[in-house]
Design an enzyme around this catalytic site. Sequence first.
Site, PDB file in Angstrom:
ATOM      1  N   GLU A   1     -17.007  -1.560  -9.589  1.00 44.56           N
ATOM      2  CA  GLU A   1     -15.636  -1.616 -10.122  1.00 44.56           C
ATOM      3  C   GLU A   1     -15.440  -2.759 -11.112  1.00 44.56           C
ATOM      4  O   GLU A   1     -14.522  -3.560 -10.980  1.00 44.56           O
ATOM      5  CB  GLU A   1     -14.615  -1.686  -8.976  1.00 44.56           C
ATOM      6  CG  GLU A   1     -13.228  -1.252  -9.423  1.00 44.56           C
ATOM      7  CD  GLU A   1     -12.239  -1.107  -8.259  1.00 44.56           C
ATOM      8  OE1 GLU A   1     -12.571  -0.501  -7.252  1.00 44.56           O
ATOM      9  OE2 GLU A   1     -11.129  -1.628  -8.419  1.00 44.56           O
TER      10      GLU A   1
ATOM     11  N   ARG B   1     -14.377   2.369 -12.642  1.00 44.14           N
ATOM     12  CA  ARG B   1     -14.122   2.846 -11.268  1.00 44.14           C
ATOM     13  C   ARG B   1     -12.653   2.672 -10.866  1.00 44.14           C
ATOM     14  O   ARG B   1     -12.152   3.400  -9.996  1.00 44.14           O
ATOM     15  CB  ARG B   1     -15.047   2.121 -10.281  1.00 44.14           C
ATOM     16  CG  ARG B   1     -14.900   2.610  -8.853  1.00 44.14           C
ATOM     17  CD  ARG B   1     -16.036   2.155  -7.962  1.00 44.14           C
ATOM     18  NE  ARG B   1     -15.799   2.504  -6.576  1.00 44.14           N
ATOM     19  CZ  ARG B   1     -16.697   2.446  -5.609  1.00 44.14           C
ATOM     20  NH1 ARG B   1     -17.924   2.032  -5.892  1.00 44.14           N
ATOM     21  NH2 ARG B   1     -16.409   2.780  -4.374  1.00 44.14           N
TER      22      ARG B   1
ATOM     23  N   HIS C   1      -2.411   3.947  -6.630  1.00 50.15           N
ATOM     24  CA  HIS C   1      -2.652   3.035  -5.511  1.00 50.15           C
ATOM     25  C   HIS C   1      -1.885   1.722  -5.617  1.00 50.15           C
ATOM     26  O   HIS C   1      -1.661   1.058  -4.601  1.00 50.15           O
ATOM     27  CB  HIS C   1      -4.154   2.749  -5.361  1.00 50.15           C
ATOM     28  CG  HIS C   1      -4.885   3.886  -4.684  1.00 50.15           C
ATOM     29  ND1 HIS C   1      -4.857   5.174  -5.178  1.00 50.15           N
ATOM     30  CD2 HIS C   1      -5.633   3.937  -3.552  1.00 50.15           C
ATOM     31  CE1 HIS C   1      -5.576   5.958  -4.372  1.00 50.15           C
ATOM     32  NE2 HIS C   1      -6.055   5.234  -3.385  1.00 50.15           N
TER      33      HIS C   1
ATOM     34  N   HIS D   1      -0.076   0.673  -2.344  1.00 48.05           N
ATOM     35  CA  HIS D   1      -0.366  -0.546  -1.579  1.00 48.05           C
ATOM     36  C   HIS D   1       0.910  -1.371  -1.372  1.00 48.05           C
ATOM     37  O   HIS D   1       1.118  -1.946  -0.309  1.00 48.05           O
ATOM     38  CB  HIS D   1      -1.435  -1.391  -2.279  1.00 48.05           C
ATOM     39  CG  HIS D   1      -2.791  -0.754  -2.214  1.00 48.05           C
ATOM     40  ND1 HIS D   1      -3.746  -0.934  -3.188  1.00 48.05           N
ATOM     41  CD2 HIS D   1      -3.349   0.064  -1.295  1.00 48.05           C
ATOM     42  CE1 HIS D   1      -4.821  -0.234  -2.855  1.00 48.05           C
ATOM     43  NE2 HIS D   1      -4.616   0.378  -1.725  1.00 48.05           N
TER      44      HIS D   1
HETATM   45  P1  NAD Z   1      -9.038   6.965  10.197  1.00 49.90           P
HETATM   46  O1  NAD Z   1     -10.449   6.610  10.135  1.00 49.90           O
HETATM   47  O2  NAD Z   1      -8.120   6.073  10.947  1.00 49.90           O
HETATM   48  O3  NAD Z   1      -8.919   8.447  10.781  1.00 49.90           O
HETATM   49  C1  NAD Z   1      -7.639   9.004  10.945  1.00 49.90           C
HETATM   50  C2  NAD Z   1      -7.435   9.544  12.369  1.00 49.90           C
HETATM   51  O4  NAD Z   1      -8.162  10.749  12.521  1.00 49.90           O
HETATM   52  C3  NAD Z   1      -7.958   8.613  13.451  1.00 49.90           C
HETATM   53  O5  NAD Z   1      -7.081   8.672  14.543  1.00 49.90           O
HETATM   54  C4  NAD Z   1      -9.304   9.219  13.815  1.00 49.90           C
HETATM   55  O6  NAD Z   1      -9.725   8.912  15.117  1.00 49.90           O
HETATM   56  C5  NAD Z   1      -8.998  10.690  13.679  1.00 49.90           C
HETATM   57  N1  NAD Z   1     -10.131  11.553  13.396  1.00 49.90           N
HETATM   58  C6  NAD Z   1     -11.169  11.329  12.577  1.00 49.90           C
HETATM   59  N2  NAD Z   1     -11.901  12.440  12.437  1.00 49.90           N
HETATM   60  C7  NAD Z   1     -11.318  13.380  13.218  1.00 49.90           C
HETATM   61  C8  NAD Z   1     -11.576  14.744  13.472  1.00 49.90           C
HETATM   62  N3  NAD Z   1     -12.558  15.396  12.832  1.00 49.90           N
HETATM   63  N4  NAD Z   1     -10.797  15.406  14.336  1.00 49.90           N
HETATM   64  C9  NAD Z   1      -9.743  14.775  14.934  1.00 49.90           C
HETATM   65  N5  NAD Z   1      -9.410  13.503  14.700  1.00 49.90           N
HETATM   66  C10 NAD Z   1     -10.197  12.817  13.844  1.00 49.90           C
HETATM   67  O7  NAD Z   1      -8.386   7.119   8.746  1.00 49.90           O
HETATM   68  P2  NAD Z   1      -8.963   7.654   7.350  1.00 49.90           P
HETATM   69  O8  NAD Z   1      -7.780   8.150   6.621  1.00 49.90           O
HETATM   70  O9  NAD Z   1     -10.128   8.531   7.512  1.00 49.90           O
HETATM   71  O10 NAD Z   1      -9.483   6.313   6.655  1.00 49.90           O
HETATM   72  C11 NAD Z   1      -8.622   5.236   6.358  1.00 49.90           C
HETATM   73  C12 NAD Z   1      -9.455   4.002   6.157  1.00 49.90           C
HETATM   74  O11 NAD Z   1     -10.338   4.226   5.070  1.00 49.90           O
HETATM   75  C13 NAD Z   1      -8.672   2.774   5.818  1.00 49.90           C
HETATM   76  O12 NAD Z   1      -9.153   1.693   6.585  1.00 49.90           O
HETATM   77  C14 NAD Z   1      -8.968   2.520   4.350  1.00 49.90           C
HETATM   78  O13 NAD Z   1      -8.925   1.152   4.007  1.00 49.90           O
HETATM   79  C15 NAD Z   1     -10.344   3.068   4.233  1.00 49.90           C
HETATM   80  N6  NAD Z   1     -10.732   3.507   2.893  1.00 49.90           N
HETATM   81  C16 NAD Z   1     -11.917   3.074   2.408  1.00 49.90           C
HETATM   82  C17 NAD Z   1     -12.335   3.486   1.156  1.00 49.90           C
HETATM   83  C18 NAD Z   1     -13.685   3.072   0.658  1.00 49.90           C
HETATM   84  O14 NAD Z   1     -13.994   3.340  -0.501  1.00 49.90           O
HETATM   85  N7  NAD Z   1     -14.498   2.457   1.480  1.00 49.90           N
HETATM   86  C19 NAD Z   1     -11.547   4.349   0.397  1.00 49.90           C
HETATM   87  C20 NAD Z   1     -10.342   4.765   0.932  1.00 49.90           C
HETATM   88  C21 NAD Z   1      -9.929   4.350   2.181  1.00 49.90           C
HETATM   89  N1  GLY Z   2     -11.415   4.401  -3.047  1.00 51.36           N
HETATM   90  C1  GLY Z   2     -11.619   3.831  -4.336  1.00 51.36           C
HETATM   91  C2  GLY Z   2     -13.025   3.454  -4.604  1.00 51.36           C
HETATM   92  O1  GLY Z   2     -13.917   3.797  -3.875  1.00 51.36           O
HETATM   93  O2  GLY Z   2     -13.282   2.800  -5.587  1.00 51.36           O
END
Ligand code: NAD
Ligand code: GLY
Length: 356
Positions: A237, A241, A248, A252
Amino acid sequence: MEVVNVELGARRYPIYVGAGCLRELGTKLAETRCGAGVAVVTNSTVADLYLDRALASLRDAAFEPIAIQIPDGEEHKNLAWLAFVYDKLIDAGVERSGAVIALGGGVVGDLAGFAAATYLRGIPCVQVPTTLLAQVDSAIGGKTGINHVAGKNLIGAFAQPRFVLADVETLRTLPRRELIAGLAEVVKYGIILDPGLFALIENQLSAVQHLERDLLARIVRMCCTLKALVVGEDETESGYRAVLNFGHTIAHGLESLTEYKQYLHGEAVAIGMVAAARISRRLGFCPDADYQRIRKLLERCGLPTEVPADLRGEPLALALRSDKKARGGLINFVCLEAIGKTRFERLTCDEIVKHL
Ligand code: NAD
Ligand code: GLY
């Protein structure tokens, strides 16, 4: 099972997308020639649903997996639970030749990915995303990390996985609200990079919402291809990126103003994307017709699209001013010229809020 590659030279890796492909986990891991001692990191909810299947696939391929479970919830993406994962890896004697497999949504993916990036100075990580958001976004691109009391994702590392395995069948058990929130990120790819994907969702929304298997796999694959292209161009990034941050900035701000309690991330992103399109229209970049299509599609998805009246103006401006991506009071704001075409504009927080 289809394959999309993230082109990063020596760190190139595949994203496997398919229906039912969780059963291939062991075979695919064996292809990386990793050692037998591996750890599956997951949470309590996902463990009940998919851990046995993941472990069975690994054992069938001659791995000796251990399971590490953290509690469900963003509030556990922290140093204490990271330390718990390190303890379990050390207790089990997982070696550098082994691997950490992140089985779950973005929370598990980020924390397990960071554990893998730092344990023994880094061991291989495999991402097995089970939410729509994780399959199209967080599992790809190597952003890993945990939250700090001072803010989200303040501690982390770029560390690319060995591969990503996205089984769209796992989305069948996802709570409806989580699925719809993930859809916001899918629509985002259409808005910023692919008018064809945007039109596909417009035309097939009901089939997507009914989790029609082939369509879902096609859409997840399209999103993975788009993210792979962006990450391949700008892994850390340093510029391009940031296009993925469309919507966002305001998202945020809203999440922090509401202490992460009112909106799921995708819901806040939906509001942020409509606001960004509206700002782009007011600045004379984006035609009204494109703005209207975006707003209507997100509404049809069942996503919120408006900043609540009590948060507009000064409260939101204040939250934007403390955005960690703000530089000298200016935000590198992703604007829209049309569906499929973005431009970066340096805007002050007041300008952003004024045009809402
Ligand atoms: P999460 O991981 O909390 O999952 C959401 C809910 O769904 C949870 O309760 C989980 O237990 C449940 N769950 C997961 N898979 C399931 C399934 N197949 N069946 C039933 N329940 C299920 O949330 P999310 O939206 O997946 O991720 C959010 C996180 O991702 C945040 O911490 C955010 O900061 C991060 N994120 C990271 C990036 C990155 O590039 N690394 C990008 C975007 C978001
Ligand atoms: N979710 C934004 C990134 O991966 O850059």
